[in-house]
Design an enzyme around this catalytic site. Structure first.
Site, PDB file in Angstrom:
ATOM      1  N   LYS A 567     -57.447   6.463 -33.438  1.00 58.59           N
ATOM      2  CA  LYS A 567     -57.162   5.909 -32.901  1.00 58.59           C
ATOM      3  C   LYS A 567     -57.391   4.932 -34.231  1.00 58.59           C
ATOM      4  CE  LYS A 567     -60.771   6.125 -31.025  1.00 58.59           C
ATOM      5  NZ  LYS A 567     -61.725   5.629 -28.703  1.00 58.59           N
ATOM      6  N   THR A 678     -58.431   2.386 -24.525  1.00 59.82           N
ATOM      7  CA  THR A 678     -57.135   3.278 -23.298  1.00 59.82           C
ATOM      8  C   THR A 678     -56.563   4.288 -23.426  1.00 59.82           C
ATOM      9  OG1 THR A 678     -55.752   2.123 -24.864  1.00 59.82           O
ATOM     10  CG2 THR A 678     -55.657   0.877 -23.041  1.00 59.82           C
ATOM     11  N   LYS A 682     -56.272   8.338 -21.475  1.00 61.04           N
ATOM     12  CA  LYS A 682     -55.154   8.950 -21.257  1.00 61.04           C
ATOM     13  C   LYS A 682     -56.198  10.659 -21.397  1.00 61.04           C
ATOM     14  CE  LYS A 682     -52.652   4.955 -23.546  1.00 61.04           C
ATOM     15  NZ  LYS A 682     -52.377   4.726 -25.061  1.00 61.04           N
TER      16      LYS A 682
HETATM   17  C1  GL7 Z   1     -58.306  -4.185 -28.336  1.00 66.79           C
HETATM   18  C2  GL7 Z   1     -59.154  -3.964 -27.913  1.00 66.79           C
HETATM   19  O1  GL7 Z   1     -59.860  -3.568 -29.313  1.00 66.79           O
HETATM   20  C3  GL7 Z   1     -59.135  -2.636 -27.119  1.00 66.79           C
HETATM   21  O2  GL7 Z   1     -60.579  -2.427 -26.742  1.00 66.79           O
HETATM   22  C4  GL7 Z   1     -58.678  -2.540 -25.875  1.00 66.79           C
HETATM   23  O3  GL7 Z   1     -57.956  -1.650 -25.646  1.00 66.79           O
HETATM   24  C5  GL7 Z   1     -56.583  -3.281 -26.337  1.00 66.79           C
HETATM   25  C6  GL7 Z   1     -55.848  -3.578 -25.420  1.00 66.79           C
HETATM   26  O4  GL7 Z   1     -56.726  -4.478 -23.944  1.00 66.79           O
HETATM   27  O5  GL7 Z   1     -56.788  -4.800 -26.941  1.00 66.79           O
HETATM   28  N1  GL7 Z   1     -58.076  -5.578 -29.154  1.00 66.79           N
HETATM   29  C7  GL7 Z   1     -57.420  -5.759 -29.588  1.00 66.79           C
HETATM   30  O6  GL7 Z   1     -57.284  -6.705 -30.632  1.00 66.79           O
HETATM   31  N2  GL7 Z   1     -57.045  -4.660 -30.224  1.00 66.79           N
HETATM   32  C8  GL7 Z   1     -56.991  -3.875 -29.533  1.00 66.79           C
HETATM   33  O7  GL7 Z   1     -56.294  -2.829 -29.634  1.00 66.79           O
HETATM   34  C9  GL7 Z   1     -55.913  -4.161 -31.577  1.00 66.79           C
END
Ligand code: GL7
Length: 841
Positions: A567, A678, A682
């Protein structure tokens, strides 16, 4: 419309209307034709790249026929459409998905085989469409897949960046960023040179009374940049629906290109102007969960919002409906606050250009928009400086002030005694310089606000948006737990597992209705099934081991436990906790007797993820992982018992290889910081177990699959504030085992200790904001429990199967249906062609 063919000529037209291929032979014919004519290659000059291009062009022809029909059908049906505004769409590769959804993958596989190619190799030639950073961008891509698969009339709107997220290389353990120029060959986009919108910047506001005594407000002069539409077809699975993703590219406006400069010999200046206009859509900002407040980013946001809104309005106007019907025809979902200016822009169009009275206009606006919040991290909440907006968008700033004025008046009437309230909820923060709080503007301008997992949606209501719950009541705030598309994240990434599941369930229907997976619970005691289940995991691990070898030169044993954390690198996601845990394990192994070592389950610790180029701490974590790897992987005492790998350039197509190969994956953010996550979904859907904190969607995953199937550890979200407080004002005790890890780093075991001092002192000297020390003991103990559990492979496989069987909830199809019901108020548009049977594999 004047551009339609007159009735008498339509017969001839229809006779030759494109149909696309339907068989293996036709597929070959089309592919060879494209390779020979479109690409001007031949059978003496056809590598895998050319085979990919030909295949992609053949499938694109097929897709585009359904795409045209879908657009006609949706126009004809004349009902509400959903517009998903997102600055990021992390699509990954498209060919495999197109094959699956068109339903002719088997024909393509055989056809390519006869032409001398393996379909897997051909698919791998494609460059990822990487127009996103991480979870937020990939969520948008999963949503598009579900919207099309469920037959919703939906459009995505985004920017066509010339450079997507950078490519990551590792040099001497350090991240190096390489530009991702991905457009040299992109068969999936259709330039619409006739669909352009002029977008204005800068200038000034002229208020005057016209001849009839009407008050006119007009935004004048400044600079015009043209938005050109590029359309990307989004096929649904098992349906003829192909929706549209419209990406805007910037170019100098024809009116602006100054021919006078040509004549006076200022050719170079004219070209420079052109290039300046093109920079707006040139590059994706590479920050995940971090707001940097750059002027060009604000330009991107307005450029994209303005172009998208004008496009939506143009479509609405064709229906000749009155403006008050706009919210019945249009639902706009804001993916985070990045498109919040669309709210202001719609109000401006209605009031200044359409002459609608303020309140009536505002009612239309608020009924149209929904806002999804994706984070509570303060550093990620967008705030734009007032002087910057004043300079770039003078009229919008006035409108923001007016929105704020009416809002604060309303608040004052409702809460006359709470004077502090006004300052707290004001869109304008009285800082130096003043800033516009985009999240507040988004809340005020929307009819619904949602978080992305239960805990997160509760947190926004009780912390950052608490006052707004008082003002609007709790019903405006809702939860829609994130989901993932099982087409890409199960069927495409893990074809053998998908096939095995289908063989037990009797069909691939579970890819449309993921709750059908629950029938797998009937087979948890089926010996043959379990054996095959385990064999597939092993084969996926072999595939990943091959990738690791070719990407890093490190050879890992696929029989070892694969422990994966992939991630974006971020302190709140706590890759540092993971690598400190790895060092702790290394020290333990060094202290073990030969007998003890024999009992230990061999492990491969796999890391992957990009650090934002300016995020020093994240880059230091990557460096440490690589240095620990250098030492551990070459220590003869350790051998196969522990390997540490950093896989460079984590992206969607690498995720498709990595995720199916994990035994354990790590989702270990400080409780209350990861809105949802997410990839956790997966991994579990692919039969991996997880170690995690009680954060984001981990909590709901645990509820669904059962506590006995998850390795939970660490402090709870409700205790975080007190712990942080105590770090500063109490007696801050560092975990003794963690201290040993720090001592080892300080000894220089992993190279120059100075290189890692910031990581260590964040915990020792700066209050350990992310609670690494508080959670260290419980983390290590849980890792030991994982070792123990893994020894009993039979039990492990049962956990794996049971977990997969209970993952039905986490499909993005469920998620999209919830948005449709509770926020958009829209029904799917049924498709007759659906009856036309598509072979779905
Ligand atoms: C994010 C959250 O950090 C992540 O936890 C979440 O799954 C995703 C989709 O809702 O959104 N918020 C954010 O600013 N980013 C993410 O990936 C970049």
């Amino acid at each position: 419309v004047e551009s339609s063919i007159p009735e008498p000529q339509r017969e001839a037209w229809k006779k030759y209307s494109a149909t696309g291929f339907k068989s293996k032979d036709d597929f070959q014919k089309e592919t060879v034709r494209h390779i020979e004519t479109t690409l001007a290659r031949s059978l003496f000059n056809c590598d895998e790249k050319a085979a990919y291009s030909g295949t992609a062009l053949a499938f694109r022809d097929r897709l585009i026929i359904d795409w045209n029909k879908t657009q006609q059908r949706q126009t004809f049906a004349d009902q509400k459409r959903i517009y998903y505004l997102s600055l990021e769409f992390l699509m990954g590769r498209a060919l495999d998905n197109a094959m699956l959804n068109v339903g002719l993958k088997t024909a393509a596989k055989e056809g390519l085989g006869e032409l001398g190619f393996r379909i897997e190799d051909v698919i791998q030639q494609e460059h990822d469409a990487a127009l996103g950073n991480g979870g937020l961008g990939r969520l948008a891509a999963c949503f598009l897949d579900s919207l099309a698969s469920l037959n919703y009339a939906a459009w995505g709107y985004g920017l066509r960046y010339r450079y997507g997220i950078f490519k990551q290389e590792i040099e001497n353990g350090y991240q190096v960023e390489i530009p991702d120029y991905w457009l040299d060959f992109n068969p999936w986009e259709f330039p619409r040179n006739d669909v352009t919108i002029d977008v204005q910047f800068y200038g000034w506001v002229n208020k005057y009374t016209d001849d009839e005594g009407k008050q006119i407000t007009s935004w004048q002069d400044g600079e015009i940049v043209t938005a050109v539409a590029y359309d990307v077809p989004i096929p649904g699975y098992g349906t003829a629906t192909v929706n549209n993703l419209r990406l805007w590219s910037s170019k100098a406006s024809a009116g602006e290109f100054d021919f006078a400069k040509f004549n006076s010999g200022e050719y170079e200046n004219a070209v420079a102007d052109e290039q300046r206009a093109e920079t707006i859509s040139a590059v994706l900002y590479p920050n995940d969960n971090m707001d940097r407040g750059k002027e060009l980013r604000l330009k991107q946001q307005y450029f994209w919002c303005a172009a998208s809104l004008h496009d939506i309005i143009r479509r609405f106007k064709k229906s000749k409906r009155p403006w008050k019907d706009f919210p019945e025809q249009v639902a706009i979902q804001l993916n985070d606050t990045h498109p919040t200016l669309a709210i202001v822009e719609l109000q401006r169009i209605l009031v200044d250009l359409e002459g609608i009275e303020w309140n009536a206009a505002w009612e239309i606006v608020t009924k149209t928009f929904g806002y999804t919040n994706h984070t509570v991290l303060p550093e990620a909440l967008e705030k734009w400086s007032v002087p910057l907006i004043q300079h770039l968008l003078p009229r919008h700033l006035q409108i923001i002030y007016d929105i704020n004025l009416y809002f604060l008046q309303q608040v004052e009437r409702r809460f006359p005694k709470d004077r502090d309230m006004l300052g707290r909820v004001s869109i304008i923060e009285e800082s130096q310089p003043k800033t516009v709080r985009m999240a507040y503007l988004a809340i005020i301008g929307s009819h619904k606000v949602n978080g992305v997992a239960e805990l997160h949606s509760d947190l926004i209501k009780t912390t950052i948006f608490k006052d707004f719950v008082k003002i609007y009541g709790p019903d405006k705030f809702t939860n829609v737990t994130n989901g993932i598309t099982p087409r890409r994240w199960l069927h495409q990434a893990n074809p053998r597992l998908s096939e095995l599941i289908a063989s037990k369930l009797g069909s691939y229907e579970f890819l449309k209705d993921l709750t059908l997976l629950n029938k797998l619970e009937n087979f948890v005691d089926d010996k043959d099934f379990k054996k095959e289940w385990a064999e597939i995991k092993y084969a996926n691990k072999v595939r990943l081991a091959q990738h690791i070898l070719s990407a890093t030169g490190i050879s890992v044993n696929p029989k070892a436990l694969f422990d994966v954390q992939v991630k974006r690198i971020h302190e709140y996601k706590r890759q540092q906790l993971n690598i400190f845990g790895v060092i702790h394990r290394y020290l333990a192994i060094k202290n073990m007797s030969a007998e003890e070592r024999k009992k230990l389950a061999p492990r491969v610790s796999i890391f992957g993820g990009k650090a934002a180029p300016g995020y020093w701490m994240a880059k230091t974590i990557i460096h440490l992982v690589n240095k620990v790897g250098d030492v551990v992987n070459n220590d003869k005492d350790v051998g196969d018992l522990l390997k540490v790998v950093f896989i460079p350039d984590y992206n969607v197509s690498k995720a498709e290889i990595i995720i199916p190969a994990s035994d354990i994956s790590e989702h270990i953010s400080t409780a209350g910081t990861e809105a949802s996550g997410t990839s956790n979904m997966k991994f579990v859907l692919n039969g991996g177990l997880v170690i995690g904190t009680l954060d984001g969607a981990n909590i709901e995953i645990t509820r669904e699959i059962g506590e006995q199937n998850v390795f939970l550890f660490g402090n709870l979200s409700e205790d975080v504030e007190d712990l942080r407080h105590n770090h500063f004002y109490g007696n801050h005790q560092i975990d003794p085992e963690l201290n040993k890890v720090f001592d080892e780093i300080k000894k220089g075991t992993f190279g120059d200790e100075g290189a890692f001092s910031s990581l260590v002192s964040a915990i020792l000297d700066h209050g350990d904001y992310y609670l690494v020390s508080d959670d260290f003991n419980s983390y290590c103990k849980t890792q030991d429990l994982i070792d123990e559990t893994y020894k009993n492979q039979d039990e492990w496989v049962s956990k794996s199967i049971t977990s997969v069987a209970r993952m039905g909830f986490f499909t993005s199809d469920r998620c999209i249906n919830e948005y449709a019901d509770s926020i958009w108020n829209i029904e799917p548009l049924q498709v007759k062609e659906e009856a036309e049977v598509r072979s779905r594999t």
